[in-house]
Design an enzyme around this catalytic site. Structure first.
Site, PDB file in Angstrom:
ATOM      1  N   GLU A 467      20.408  27.369   9.074  1.00 30.59           N
ATOM      2  CA  GLU A 467      20.340  27.606  10.509  1.00 30.59           C
ATOM      3  C   GLU A 467      18.889  27.821  10.947  1.00 30.59           C
ATOM      4  OE1 GLU A 467      21.854  31.403  11.479  1.00 30.59           O
ATOM      5  OE2 GLU A 467      21.605  31.151  13.634  1.00 30.59           O
ATOM      6  N   ASP A 540      22.408  33.264   9.033  1.00 34.58           N
ATOM      7  CA  ASP A 540      22.180  34.709   9.131  1.00 34.58           C
ATOM      8  C   ASP A 540      23.467  35.500   8.975  1.00 34.58           C
ATOM      9  OD1 ASP A 540      19.523  35.169   9.374  1.00 34.58           O
ATOM     10  OD2 ASP A 540      19.476  34.837  11.543  1.00 34.58           O
ATOM     11  N   ASP A 542      24.339  37.721  10.887  1.00 33.70           N
ATOM     12  CA  ASP A 542      24.670  38.325  12.191  1.00 33.70           C
ATOM     13  C   ASP A 542      25.722  37.494  12.937  1.00 33.70           C
ATOM     14  OD1 ASP A 542      23.393  36.086  12.975  1.00 33.70           O
ATOM     15  OD2 ASP A 542      21.610  37.089  13.783  1.00 33.70           O
ATOM     16  N   ASP A 544      25.541  35.362  15.520  1.00 34.67           N
ATOM     17  CA  ASP A 544      25.231  33.945  15.708  1.00 34.67           C
ATOM     18  C   ASP A 544      25.434  33.165  14.424  1.00 34.67           C
ATOM     19  OD1 ASP A 544      24.669  34.124  18.317  1.00 34.67           O
ATOM     20  OD2 ASP A 544      22.471  34.053  18.118  1.00 34.67           O
TER      21      ASP A 544
END
Ligand code: 0RA
Length: 676
Positions: A467, A540, A542, A544
């Site tokens: 990403e 990640d 997280d 997103d």
């Protein structure tokens, strides 16, 4: 079909204890011999073979086999319900580890046999101590038996350390107990009057699985597994009430299922997380008493693009399809084309809609019941009985044809949807050809963004989908260039659940991914051509990142399912935390690891800084924690049940937030990589 399910030539008492006449001898002497042999074998066998080879009877002695015991007992009660004599079944997981199944049927016959090899024993005792004895009760009342796939409740007795049967009949409460391995402890006796409150007749079987048989995985029932099965049973048997109670300490719960609409409710339930094309559900039933076949079919279309046809035979899920599903699909295609032509929705020059065009967005239940179902295929989940195909095909052709005529608004919507699916199919083909042409024109044809590995051996090659461009740069520094390729992707790739395949194929990120993997896409995907045997999503930790992960997984589920099935799809596990012990850097992959670390070292105060994102790790950190074989952790993505994946993906991708949350809470273990 043959008469094999009738009583073999042995004397059985009917409800009044009288004997049923012996089976009429026919000109077919083989029948008589077979019955004689079966009887002789039963006498020799007893229940020992079940104890010797439990797997032969219940599949395994793991958790699946353990739960099979419950299905076996419940199926007997469902048979009684199918025969029209039972309206309620209760399943209780007792605090002491036992399982109790009760019904309000006629009560299994308890009169003693007056002659024959089982003279003096009650019919109930014979059913509980003789292998395959259940079929002997397949008289008039039992047109078809849901339990016929099953091995009989004697198997449950054989594999229990204790079993109690209670029968309410003729105003009396009867009871008999069995010890380990199914040994009767005395005869069936009257222990009192049928209690004034509750049922007037019925059967209760309570069993405690033998821990020495289920030693490997234990004897603890899983409530969720039981509930799923009971709910399906309730859907498939319209109106039948199935009540579940867990009485085990700390896990107490009570749930009852009852569906007045039967499989119509099932279809609505499956479509609840989607957007139905119209509110009506097409449903029809048919039965062929001579051949002992029944069908119950319901369907509705949603605005989505994938097909969900769920087949059942005698209440067993046939995830591999089979004759019933084949017959359904054939009729569906022909009757809708016929309708579309008759109404001039398809012009003379237009080609027919394909089956796939018509099935786009369908949710259907094809439930059949039959004598002696043949389960074939890799997982024994494919119905093999050939006569079922024409039975389902004929009924579907006629009854769906009528439904279309009677519901022109809905029929129009289905045809229109099929027509637009056909258009999309043509557009997708063009888009695929365009990708292919582009690949051919640009030599090796690999996307610019791809930093390929030098190895041409797919088995050792890995593709990291990373990403963001900056993380992509770090990953390029961190990789082993011989075996590890990096493809950075930017932003959120298309949500493939919603996008038509033709639009999706025009998306740059998706095109790069398809080209890099090099094995095509959709129907044309050929896993043997995959250039990497590990495709690793590196995003990640997280929110997103998890969105990207989900989108990628969805793409693989939908368009490269074989990659998932082959075990080629992985999720990288970059750590969430890092800290130092002395000079040594320590990485902690998640909150659980952090908690465990802190528990071990309550005085550790230093750092506990959170690694905020992939971009903030330097290349050697990324390499040791996430990419280097030997020190990294990868999660392999599995499709345990391809059939379920469809529903799961819709729930995860759909707008129905409560459904999604519910799914994630109940499946937290399986979707830990999809943390929302
Ligand atoms: C055969 C005949 C009759 C009842 C049953 C089987 C029966 C079996 C089971 C197993 C679990 N629950 C059950 N309920 C009923 C009754 C015949 C009669 O009463 O005429």
């Amino acid at each position: 079909m043959s008469n094999d399910t009738e009583a073999p030539a042995t004397d059985l008492p009917d409800a009044n204890g009288a004997s049923t006449p012996k089976k009429k001898s026919t000109t077919n002497s083989a029948t008589t011999t077979a019955a004689y042999d079966a009887k002789a074998i039963q006498v020799l066998e007893g229940l020992d073979p079940v104890r010797k080879r439990p797997g032969m009877y219940i599949g395994s002695t793991g958790l699946q086999g353990l739960h099979h015991l419950i299905w076996e007992v419940v199926d007997n009660s469902v048979d009684e319900a199918m025969a029209g004599h039972c309206t309620r079944i209760g399943v209780t997981l007792l605090a002491d580890g036992g399982c109790q199944v009760d019904d309000n049927g006629r009560g299994i016959p308890i009169d003693p046999f007056t002659s024959g090899e089982h003279k003096g024993k009650s019919a109930a005792e014979v059913v509980l101590t003789v292998l395959h004895a259940g079929g002997k009760f397949g008289g008039d009342g039992y047109k078809v038996s849901g339990g016929l796939h099953g091995v009989g409740v004697s198997v449950v007795n054989a594999l229990s350390e204790r079993l109690v049967i209670e029968v309410d009949r003729d105003g009396k409460h009867h009871r008999q107990e069995y010890a380990k391995g199914g040994k009767p402890q005395g005869k069936m006796i009257i222990v009192g009057d049928t209690p004034k409150r509750g049922r007037t007749t019925g059967t209760t079987i309570t069993f405690w699985p033998d821990p020495t048989v289920f030693a490997a995985e234990g004897v603890e029932f899983v409530a969720r597994t039981v509930l799923e099965r009971l709910q399906t049973m309730a859907f498939l048997n319209r109106g039948l009430e199935i009540a579940f109670e867990d009485q085990r300490e700390g896990r107490e719960q009570k749930i009852a299922y009852q569906y007045k609409g039967g499989i119509v409710d099932f279809v609505k339930h499956l479509n609840a997380t989607k957007e139905p094309l119209f509110s009506k559900v097409c449903q029809f039933e048919d039965e062929d008493l001579d051949d002992g076949q029944m069908l119950d079919i319901a369907m509705q279309w949603n605005t989505g693009y994938y097909e969900g046809i769920h087949g059942y035979a005698n209440g067993i899920s046939t995830t591999e399809g089979g004759m019933h599903v084949e017959g359904f699909k054939t009729a569906l295609t022909s009757v809708l084309n016929k309708y579309a032509r008759a109404k001039n929705l398809l012009k003379e020059k237009d080609p027919n809609l394909t089956g796939e065009d018509i099935r786009e967005g369908i949710t259907a239940i094809v439930s059949v019941k039959l004598r002696e179902p043949q389960f074939e295929g890799q997982t024994k989940a494919k119905l093999g009985n050939v006569p079922m195909r024409s039975f389902v095909q004929k009924a579907t052709y006629e009854r769906l044809g009528e439904w279309l005529e009677e519901n022109p608004t809905e029929a129009n919507k289905v045809v229109k949807k099929g027509l637009s699916a056909a258009q999309a199919r043509v557009a997708a083909k063009n888009a695929r050809n365009a990708i292919r042409r582009k690949t051919a024109l640009s030599g090796a044809g690999m996307p610019d963004k791809l930093k390929d590995c030098s190895s041409k051996n797919a088995e050792e090659s890995e593709l990291f989908i990373v990403e963001g461009d900056s993380a992509g740069g770090t990953a390029v520094d961190a990789r082993d260039p011989r075996t590890q390729a990096i493809l950075p992707i930017r932003g959120k790739i298309l949500n493939v659940e919603r996008a038509r395949i033709d639009k999706m194929l025009k998306n740059n990120e998706i095109q790069a991914l398809i080209t890099a993997i090099g094995a095509g896409v959709g129907d044309e995907f050929d896993v043997t051509k995959a250039r990497y045997h590990k495709v690793i999503c590196l995003a990640d930790a997280d929110v997103d990142g998890s969105h990207i992960r989900t989108l990628l997984l969805t793409f693989f589920f939908r368009q490269m399912r074989e990659m998932v099935e082959a075990g080629y799809c992985y999720i990288a596990q970059p750590p969430l935390y890092s800290t130092e012990i002395g000079k040594e850097k320590v990485y902690l992959k998640d909150d659980a690891a952090k908690a465990a670390f802190l528990e071990e070292r309550p005085n550790h105060k230093k750092g506990f800084q959170r690694l905020k994102g992939l971009g903030e790790m330097d290349w050697d950190e990324l390499r040791t924690t996430t990419m280097l074989d030997g020190t990294r952790t990868l999660l392999q993505v599995n499709v345990e049940e391809a059939a379920l994946a469809d529903e799961i993906t819709s729930i995860l991708m759909g707008d129905d937030v409560p459904a999604r949350r519910g799914f994630i809470t109940t499946n937290a273990r399986d979707v830990r990589n999809l943390d929302f």
